[in-house]
Design a protein around this motif. Sequence first.
Motif, PDB file in Angstrom:
ATOM      1  N   TYR A 186       0.859  -0.992   0.018  1.00 51.10           N
ATOM      2  CA  TYR A 186       0.192   0.143   0.082  1.00 51.10           C
ATOM      3  C   TYR A 186       1.225   1.135   0.494  1.00 51.10           C
ATOM      4  CZ  TYR A 186      -4.139  -2.233   0.610  1.00 51.10           C
ATOM      5  OH  TYR A 186      -5.486  -3.265  -0.148  1.00 51.10           O
ATOM      6  N   GLU A 187       0.511   1.527  -0.620  1.00 55.33           N
ATOM      7  CA  GLU A 187       1.480   3.167  -1.055  1.00 55.33           C
ATOM      8  C   GLU A 187       1.133   4.680  -0.240  1.00 55.33           C
ATOM      9  OE1 GLU A 187      -2.203   4.879  -2.567  1.00 55.33           O
ATOM     10  OE2 GLU A 187      -1.357   3.035  -2.362  1.00 55.33           O
ATOM     11  N   TYR A 188       0.375   4.552   0.576  1.00 54.50           N
ATOM     12  CA  TYR A 188      -0.127   5.207   2.039  1.00 54.50           C
ATOM     13  C   TYR A 188       1.166   5.479   2.795  1.00 54.50           C
ATOM     14  CZ  TYR A 188      -5.116   4.044   0.862  1.00 54.50           C
ATOM     15  OH  TYR A 188      -6.802   4.124   0.214  1.00 54.50           O
ATOM     16  N   GLU A 202       4.268   8.740   2.700  1.00 57.45           N
ATOM     17  CA  GLU A 202       3.382   7.844   1.192  1.00 57.45           C
ATOM     18  C   GLU A 202       4.570   7.957   0.703  1.00 57.45           C
ATOM     19  OE1 GLU A 202      -0.211   9.258  -1.537  1.00 57.45           O
ATOM     20  OE2 GLU A 202       0.045  10.141   0.399  1.00 57.45           O
ATOM     21  N   CYS A 203       3.775   6.800  -0.346  1.00 56.51           N
ATOM     22  CA  CYS A 203       5.290   6.375  -1.754  1.00 56.51           C
ATOM     23  C   CYS A 203       5.058   7.101  -2.803  1.00 56.51           C
ATOM     24  CB  CYS A 203       5.243   4.961  -1.794  1.00 56.51           C
ATOM     25  SG  CYS A 203       5.914   3.689  -0.837  1.00 56.51           S
ATOM     26  N   PHE A 204       6.186   8.154  -3.070  1.00 55.95           N
ATOM     27  CA  PHE A 204       5.385   9.591  -4.103  1.00 55.95           C
ATOM     28  C   PHE A 204       7.012   8.752  -5.381  1.00 55.95           C
ATOM     29  CE2 PHE A 204       3.800  11.951  -1.851  1.00 55.95           C
ATOM     30  CZ  PHE A 204       2.602  11.885  -1.771  1.00 55.95           C
ATOM     31  N   ILE A 240       0.790   1.016  -6.778  1.00 59.20           N
ATOM     32  CA  ILE A 240       1.318   3.027  -8.002  1.00 59.20           C
ATOM     33  C   ILE A 240       0.441   3.728  -6.770  1.00 59.20           C
ATOM     34  CG2 ILE A 240       0.995   3.436  -9.467  1.00 59.20           C
ATOM     35  CD1 ILE A 240       0.680   0.239  -9.669  1.00 59.20           C
ATOM     36  N   GLU A 241      -0.839   3.762  -7.029  1.00 56.19           N
ATOM     37  CA  GLU A 241      -1.493   4.630  -6.026  1.00 56.19           C
ATOM     38  C   GLU A 241      -3.084   4.314  -6.027  1.00 56.19           C
ATOM     39  OE1 GLU A 241      -2.545   9.707  -7.167  1.00 56.19           O
ATOM     40  OE2 GLU A 241      -2.358   8.388  -8.292  1.00 56.19           O
ATOM     41  N   ASN A 242      -3.468   4.969  -4.842  1.00 58.11           N
ATOM     42  CA  ASN A 242      -5.797   4.440  -4.739  1.00 58.11           C
ATOM     43  C   ASN A 242      -5.877   5.156  -5.941  1.00 58.11           C
ATOM     44  OD1 ASN A 242      -8.010   3.620  -3.317  1.00 58.11           O
ATOM     45  ND2 ASN A 242      -8.152   6.328  -2.939  1.00 58.11           N
ATOM     46  N   ALA A 243      -6.894   4.035  -6.037  1.00 58.62           N
ATOM     47  CA  ALA A 243      -7.589   4.486  -7.202  1.00 58.62           C
ATOM     48  C   ALA A 243      -7.562   5.211  -9.084  1.00 58.62           C
ATOM     49  CB  ALA A 243      -8.878   5.652  -7.209  1.00 58.62           C
ATOM     50  N   TRP A 244      -6.267   4.761  -9.594  1.00 58.72           N
ATOM     51  CA  TRP A 244      -6.062   5.374 -10.432  1.00 58.72           C
ATOM     52  C   TRP A 244      -6.340   4.097 -12.303  1.00 58.72           C
ATOM     53  CZ3 TRP A 244      -2.499   2.420 -14.103  1.00 58.72           C
ATOM     54  CH2 TRP A 244      -1.817   1.143 -13.655  1.00 58.72           C
ATOM     55  N   ALA A 245      -6.860   5.384 -12.865  1.00 52.96           N
ATOM     56  CA  ALA A 245      -7.461   4.071 -14.244  1.00 52.96           C
ATOM     57  C   ALA A 245      -6.846   5.055 -15.531  1.00 52.96           C
ATOM     58  CB  ALA A 245      -9.551   4.832 -14.640  1.00 52.96           C
ATOM     59  N   GLY A 246      -5.862   4.074 -15.778  1.00 52.51           N
ATOM     60  CA  GLY A 246      -6.045   4.440 -17.051  1.00 52.51           C
ATOM     61  C   GLY A 246      -4.126   4.956 -16.707  1.00 52.51           C
ATOM     62  N   ASP A 247      -4.655   6.275 -17.712  1.00 50.20           N
ATOM     63  CA  ASP A 247      -3.495   7.110 -16.993  1.00 50.20           C
ATOM     64  C   ASP A 247      -4.189   8.582 -16.731  1.00 50.20           C
ATOM     65  OD1 ASP A 247      -2.017   6.582 -19.204  1.00 50.20           O
ATOM     66  OD2 ASP A 247      -2.281   7.328 -21.021  1.00 50.20           O
ATOM     67  N   VAL A 248      -4.918   8.904 -15.069  1.00 53.41           N
ATOM     68  CA  VAL A 248      -5.517   9.714 -14.470  1.00 53.41           C
ATOM     69  C   VAL A 248      -5.534   8.976 -13.541  1.00 53.41           C
ATOM     70  CG1 VAL A 248      -7.479  10.634 -13.982  1.00 53.41           C
ATOM     71  CG2 VAL A 248      -7.024   9.647 -16.345  1.00 53.41           C
ATOM     72  N   PRO A 249      -4.781   9.720 -12.873  1.00 54.07           N
ATOM     73  CA  PRO A 249      -4.887   9.517 -11.099  1.00 54.07           C
ATOM     74  C   PRO A 249      -5.462   9.878 -10.655  1.00 54.07           C
ATOM     75  CG  PRO A 249      -3.213  11.139 -11.751  1.00 54.07           C
ATOM     76  CD  PRO A 249      -3.889  11.243 -13.262  1.00 54.07           C
ATOM     77  N   GLU A 250      -5.422   9.589  -8.725  1.00 56.57           N
ATOM     78  CA  GLU A 250      -6.289  10.167  -8.004  1.00 56.57           C
ATOM     79  C   GLU A 250      -5.893  11.341  -7.466  1.00 56.57           C
ATOM     80  OE1 GLU A 250      -8.620   8.831  -3.588  1.00 56.57           O
ATOM     81  OE2 GLU A 250      -6.405   8.590  -3.998  1.00 56.57           O
ATOM     82  N   GLN A 251      -4.790  11.610  -7.900  1.00 56.79           N
ATOM     83  CA  GLN A 251      -4.038  13.288  -7.154  1.00 56.79           C
ATOM     84  C   GLN A 251      -3.378  13.117  -8.014  1.00 56.79           C
ATOM     85  OE1 GLN A 251      -3.040  12.503  -3.323  1.00 56.79           O
ATOM     86  NE2 GLN A 251      -1.107  12.020  -3.940  1.00 56.79           N
TER      87      GLN A 251
END
Length: 514
Positions: A186-188, A202-204, A240-251
């Motif tokens: 988990y990246e949190y 958090e992992c960036f 990778i990051e919570n809730a990413w979809a394709g090339d669209v990130p959560e933040q």
Amino acid sequence: MINRRSFLAGGAGVAAAAALGVPPVRAAARQSPLSDVFQLGVASGEPDPGGFVLWTRLAVDPVAPDGLGGMPNRPVPVQWQVAEDDRFTKVVRHGTEIARPEAAHSVHVEVDGLDAGAEYFYRFRAGTETSPAGRTLTAPAPGTRGRAFNLSFTSCADYQVGWFTPYRRMAEDEPDLVAFLGDYIYEYGDYKYPVRDQAGGECFDLAGYRLRHAQHKADPDLQLAHAVAPWTVVFDDHDIENAWAGDVPEQPDPPFLQRRAAAFQAYYENMPLRRAQRPQGAALHLYRTLRWGRMANLHLLDTRQYRDLYPCTGKSGTVGPDCAERFAPNRTILGEEQEAWLTDRLRTSEATWDLIGQQVFLMEMDWTTGEGKGYSNEGWDGYVASRNRLAAAIADNRRNGVVLTGDVHSHWAGEVKRDYQDPESPSVAVELVTTSVTSAGDGMDEYPDTKQLLAENPHVKFFNGRRGYVRARLTQDEMKVDFRSLSRVTEPYAPAYTSGSFAIEPGDPRLHSA
């Protein structure tokens, strides 16, 4: 002597050292930059009839802040051996790989030329240090069924919220293969009241992801599960990051493709994957098929990298009423190329069982009890046309389809319909959803709304809300499934119990109590 019981007693590293006539490694007794370098254990994966991948990563300080495990900034030669026996008197393959600092001193060895359907043992050496030994298997020869195929699978291991006891209990079953279905890390950042303290925030960036993987790999229960059997893995969002979809990130910050490239690099460095899965920047070709003779094909999917954005809200994790967008005929969770690949694999399959390993809930699921309906747009309910195309491919090609799923932190089992909008639609496959290793904490066997949820979704047959894993035994005549649960992970060493057992028969895409 190194044997399976040594592994299951948790003494693989000590036994390996004793067999080689060297003292067991102690973290407090480091004497040089290359002492105690195998603190992250060993692993194997991606078995085929002729071989498998061997993995290790050198580290003398797994939680070094730079993510490089306290290793010197220079290449290190690493010798490896594969033997037919656990004493390593019958070594059949050996060689040397270079662990390089630019790859976090990870080692991937693609071994081939071995006997099909056979058990092997392996180990590494760097300098004067010898690794723990691992046990692994090659897949049966093409076209053969042979003995039963024992598969275990699980998902979602959040270090902060619990102990990794489910890995140890899974190892005790001595499976032929472990499939991990996403969220290996988990990246949190830090939680307010963790069960265990994690290293780093958090992992960036690459250092952060490397550090998170290293802390996981240093866990003895996880090391045991890797040492007893080959693994095959897929990532989900938290890798990778919570809730990413394709090339669209959560933040939006930092730039997502830069972050994804770092996460993919660390993921490859820390997994027993083949060169075909080596990332190219922010792209990693994950979907592939692992064949177990003629008994089973395991088709491993990527439901993150190619999906359309979430319908209805544009954001994931929401449960709401129908919206027309989720039914759009061109919507896809797999992407056009992966859909075509999977359809072709199902069309040409000659296996008794076609297993589909993937990340998110595939069955339709009305999550709103009572009046009204509510669906999660993160699972396949947000991509109805994509699900219907997969269901049609399974049915039209007369495959014995079984979907293996992670993500939702609870056990579920049910039947996949060809089209949930048609009340008379037949079942075409079974879905088995594994709970998490630790995510969501101890959980409960049943929640207050469980009975009503099952009543309002009659194609869903089973639920358990504890942590654990699923084990399955496949033969030509039956797939026997046990949902294994633990009463707690907020304390270590809980026993596992079977919370539900089912049987699936070829030609009958329904669940039967066992």
